[in-house]
Design an enzyme around this catalytic site. Structure first.
Site, PDB file in Angstrom:
ATOM      1  N   ASN A  93       0.868  -1.181   0.000  1.00 24.53           N
ATOM      2  CA  ASN A  93       0.000   0.000   0.000  1.00 24.53           C
ATOM      3  C   ASN A  93       0.903   1.228   0.000  1.00 24.53           C
ATOM      4  OD1 ASN A  93      -1.820   2.022   0.457  1.00 24.53           O
ATOM      5  ND2 ASN A  93      -2.361   1.395   2.546  1.00 24.53           N
ATOM      6  N   LYS A 109       0.113   4.250  -0.437  1.00 27.42           N
ATOM      7  CA  LYS A 109      -0.578   5.457   0.064  1.00 27.42           C
ATOM      8  C   LYS A 109      -0.304   6.621  -0.902  1.00 27.42           C
ATOM      9  CE  LYS A 109      -0.269   3.484   4.614  1.00 27.42           C
ATOM     10  NZ  LYS A 109      -0.278   3.656   6.051  1.00 27.42           N
ATOM     11  N   HIS A 147      -9.681   1.368   4.764  1.00 29.23           N
ATOM     12  CA  HIS A 147      -8.414   1.575   5.474  1.00 29.23           C
ATOM     13  C   HIS A 147      -8.643   2.583   6.609  1.00 29.23           C
ATOM     14  CE1 HIS A 147      -4.331   2.838   6.318  1.00 29.23           C
ATOM     15  NE2 HIS A 147      -3.936   1.707   5.770  1.00 29.23           N
ATOM     16  N   GLU A 186      -7.010   5.032   7.567  1.00 27.88           N
ATOM     17  CA  GLU A 186      -6.815   6.445   7.186  1.00 27.88           C
ATOM     18  C   GLU A 186      -8.063   6.988   6.476  1.00 27.88           C
ATOM     19  OE1 GLU A 186      -3.079   5.778   5.207  1.00 27.88           O
ATOM     20  OE2 GLU A 186      -2.196   5.364   7.170  1.00 27.88           O
ATOM     21  N   GLU A 222      -5.610  -4.425  10.821  1.00 26.91           N
ATOM     22  CA  GLU A 222      -4.587  -3.394  10.960  1.00 26.91           C
ATOM     23  C   GLU A 222      -4.871  -2.574  12.214  1.00 26.91           C
ATOM     24  OE1 GLU A 222      -2.615  -2.485   6.947  1.00 26.91           O
ATOM     25  OE2 GLU A 222      -4.307  -1.142   7.152  1.00 26.91           O
ATOM     26  N   GLY A 276       2.139   2.839  10.679  1.00 26.62           N
ATOM     27  CA  GLY A 276       3.076   3.942  10.468  1.00 26.62           C
ATOM     28  C   GLY A 276       3.752   4.425  11.734  1.00 26.62           C
ATOM     29  N   GLY A 334       4.819   1.618   4.761  1.00 29.29           N
ATOM     30  CA  GLY A 334       6.157   2.217   4.668  1.00 29.29           C
ATOM     31  C   GLY A 334       7.212   1.308   4.057  1.00 29.29           C
TER      32      GLY A 334
END
Ligand code: PGA
Length: 265
Positions: free
Chosen positions: A23, A25, A109, A111, A181, A187, A249
């Site tokens: 991912n 992002k 997700h 976020e 998650e 992160g 990341g």
């Protein structure tokens, strides 16, 4: 009498091939993304024993599809809109993704939930839209730190499953890939311990078995996401109910992402 069910379950556990999904992002320019793919693709083993998926920004999907032509690697999007088309400025529909040949869509997700206020209701509609188009949703769930600190994470995640997935019929739910998650691990550099991940993954599988049946629960992939790195991937992926990872990341660096793929395959 021969105890067939046990044999069946063992076989099913074996057919859950590991999945490693990147991912990206909102990272990389098109040129940077292209370079990253060029660095990673040659390092992916030819006879892949796991499923590798790239989910770059929307703007990179055409480039990605060209790069992946003839390879066993898969493509995914990070989001979609729940409606098929219409006046939704700035949004991308599932049919647009399908027209590019995209196979997976990350849905819900944390976020998206936190920064873009996506509710379980909207996420359920997105899951439906993705399935209706014949694509595979990677449905994200997971608790925040304050929920973990009050030890109510199981109820919280169960609620997310009930509101977003459990309206699906048996025969359809198996097509969903779940990503657990924990928000406190995304992160942050803080990873759930292998035991914490296994505990929640098993809980999720048990909830699916309760709602549907054991065979169904054994068919579903449950990925772990949240600060997966090259040095913790192996231990996480060897947990019985952890079927791979959703990697943020560490997927932005060719060496670390390849190490994670090798840990899974
Ligand atoms: P992270 O992100 O690996 O950077 O923690 C995972 C995710 O958000 O999917």
């Amino acid at each position: 009498m021969v105890k067939m069910p046990c044999l069946t379950f063992n076989l099913m556990e074996n057919i859950r091939k590991k999945i490693v999904a990147a991912n990206w992002k909102m990272n990389t320019s098109l040129a940077e993304g292209e370079l990253l793919i060029d660095q990673i693709l040659p390092g992916i083993p030819k006879s892949l024993n796991c499923t590798v998926i790239f989910a770059p920004p929307f703007t990179h999907l055409s480039m990605l599809k060209e790069k992946l032509a003839g390879s066993e690697v898969h493509s995914g999007a990070q989001n979609c809109h729940e409606e098929p088309s219409g006046a939704f400025t700035g949004e991308i529909s599932v049919s647009m993704l399908k027209s590019l040949g995209i196979e997976y869509v990350i849905v819900g997700h944390s976020e998206r939930r936190q920064l873009f206020h996506e509710s379980n209701d909207v996420i359920r509609l997105k899951v439906d839209a993705v399935l209706k188009a014949g694509l595979i949703p990677i449905f994200c769930c997971g608790e925040t730190l304050d929920i973990r600190q009050t030890d109510t994470q199981n109820i919280f995640v169960r609620h997310q499953l009930e509101e977003c997935l459990f309206h699906l019929e048996k025969g359809t739910i198996e097509k969903v890939c779940i990503a657990y998650e924990p928000v406190w691990a995304i992160g942050t550099g803080v990873t759930a311990s292998p035991e914490q991940a296994q505990e929640m993954h098993q809980y999720i599988r048990d909830q699916i078995a309760l709602k549907y049946d054991k065979v169904t629960s054994q068919l579903i992939h449950i990925l772990y996401g949240g600060s997966v790195k090259a040095d913790n991937a192996k231990l996480l992926f060897t947990q019985e109910d952890v079927d791979g990872g959703l990697i943020g990341g560490a997927s932005l660096n060719a060496e670390s992402f390849l190490d994670i793929i090798h840990a899974a395959c």
